[in-house]
Design an enzyme around this catalytic site. Structure first.
Site, PDB file in Angstrom:
ATOM      1  N   CYS A   1       9.378  58.841  55.626  1.00 19.50           N
ATOM      2  CA  CYS A   1      10.272  58.327  54.172  1.00 19.50           C
ATOM      3  C   CYS A   1       9.482  58.093  52.974  1.00 19.50           C
ATOM      4  CB  CYS A   1      11.742  57.308  55.030  1.00 19.50           C
ATOM      5  SG  CYS A   1      10.794  55.154  54.601  1.00 19.50           S
TER       6      CYS A   1
ATOM      7  N   CYS B   1      14.199  60.593  55.297  1.00 22.22           N
ATOM      8  CA  CYS B   1      14.445  60.918  54.740  1.00 22.22           C
ATOM      9  C   CYS B   1      14.221  62.542  53.690  1.00 22.22           C
ATOM     10  CB  CYS B   1      13.531  60.010  52.896  1.00 22.22           C
ATOM     11  SG  CYS B   1      13.877  59.913  51.389  1.00 22.22           S
TER      12      CYS B   1
ATOM     13  N   CYS C   1       6.770  66.849  51.959  1.00 23.13           N
ATOM     14  CA  CYS C   1       5.823  66.348  52.655  1.00 23.13           C
ATOM     15  C   CYS C   1       4.870  67.259  53.170  1.00 23.13           C
ATOM     16  CB  CYS C   1       6.041  66.365  54.077  1.00 23.13           C
ATOM     17  SG  CYS C   1       5.728  66.371  55.263  1.00 23.13           S
TER      18      CYS C   1
END
Length: 255
Positions: free
Chosen positions: A119, A193, A200
């Site tokens: 997250c 999230c 990412c």
């Protein structure tokens, strides 16, 4: 005395029997997705996908929430608990002997899967998921969490809810940054999230990427009760993740 004729199929059967709806259920069974992603996966027009999503939402099997990354977009989530209840009721409606009972949480571990939860701040959602999976797997999973912009400390409400609800102590844990995981390999990378999903990085070894669209409880004015609800939702998802990580010998689950 005449016997009454058989009743029609249960609502879940009528819903799931349609090919498009079954494919939607299957796609959402492993993680939350946006409409455009479902359209790409199914190869069907957006209006058709949206129509069948509305039917699944009306039945309470699928929910939608606004993306915290882009408020014009929404993530769709399959309620696996409600699906399990519907399947159990379907078996019992045909014959009492077919009533389904809850399966064991996981099979006998054949290895140690490595899982990374992500997250933004790594102060609430991802450390809660890390702690719960480590707890529920009995240490049979190698679990890590990190954030794209880690906070200085875990949120006190996250520490409190883990201690009070699950008897897990993470008071000494500190948030980690994604940059500390350079060179690490994972079997699963799970984002909790919407914002961190967009940034990412790629990890070596081609991990399976899943997304759980869970709002930040720290942004909820409800305070501690919001963390309690968030932990309960994460725990439900973690329990459903375990049979994926540790399939029984007769099954192989691949998201």
């Amino acid at each position: 005395m005449e016997l009454s004729g058989p009743a029609g199929p249960p609502p879940f059967v009528r819903l799931a029997a349609h090919e498009v709806r079954w494919r939607l259920l299957s796609a959402l069974a492993h993680g939350d997705l946006r409409v455009r992603e479902l359209v790409a996966l199914l190869g069907e027009p957006q209006n058709l996908v949206s129509y069948h999503l509305r039917l699944l939402r009306s039945a309470g099997l699928v929910t939608a929430c606004r993306s915290s990354f882009d408020g014009r977009d929404s993530y769709y989530h399959l309620d696996l608990e409600r699906c399990a209840d519907a399947l159990a009721a379907t078996g019992a409606a045909l014959h009492p002997a077919l009533r389904l009972f809850p399966a064991e949480a996981a099979g006998t571990p054949a290895g140690t899967p490595s899982v990374l939860f992500l997250c933004t701040g790594n102060s609430a959602r991802s450390p809660v998921a890390e702690a719960l999976l480590r707890h529920r797997s009995g240490g049979h999973a190698e679990v890590t969490s990190a954030g794209s912009h880690p906070k200085a400390h875990l949120h006190p409400h996250a520490v409190r809810v883990l201690r009070l609800r699950y008897d897990i102590d993470v008071a000494d844990q500190r948030p980690r940054g994604l940059d500390t995981l350079t060179g690490r390999r994972f079997d699963y990378v799970i984002s909790l999230c919407d914002k961190v999903r967009e940034v990412c990085p790629d990890f070596g070894g081609h991990p399976r990427r899943l997304h759980w669209s869970i709002p930040d409880p720290a942004a909820d004015q409800d305070g501690y009760p919001a963390f309690d609800r968030t932990a309960a939702e994460i725990d439900t998802r973690v329990r459903h993740l375990q049979p994926v990580l540790f399939p029984t010998p007769h099954q192989e689950v691949r998201p």
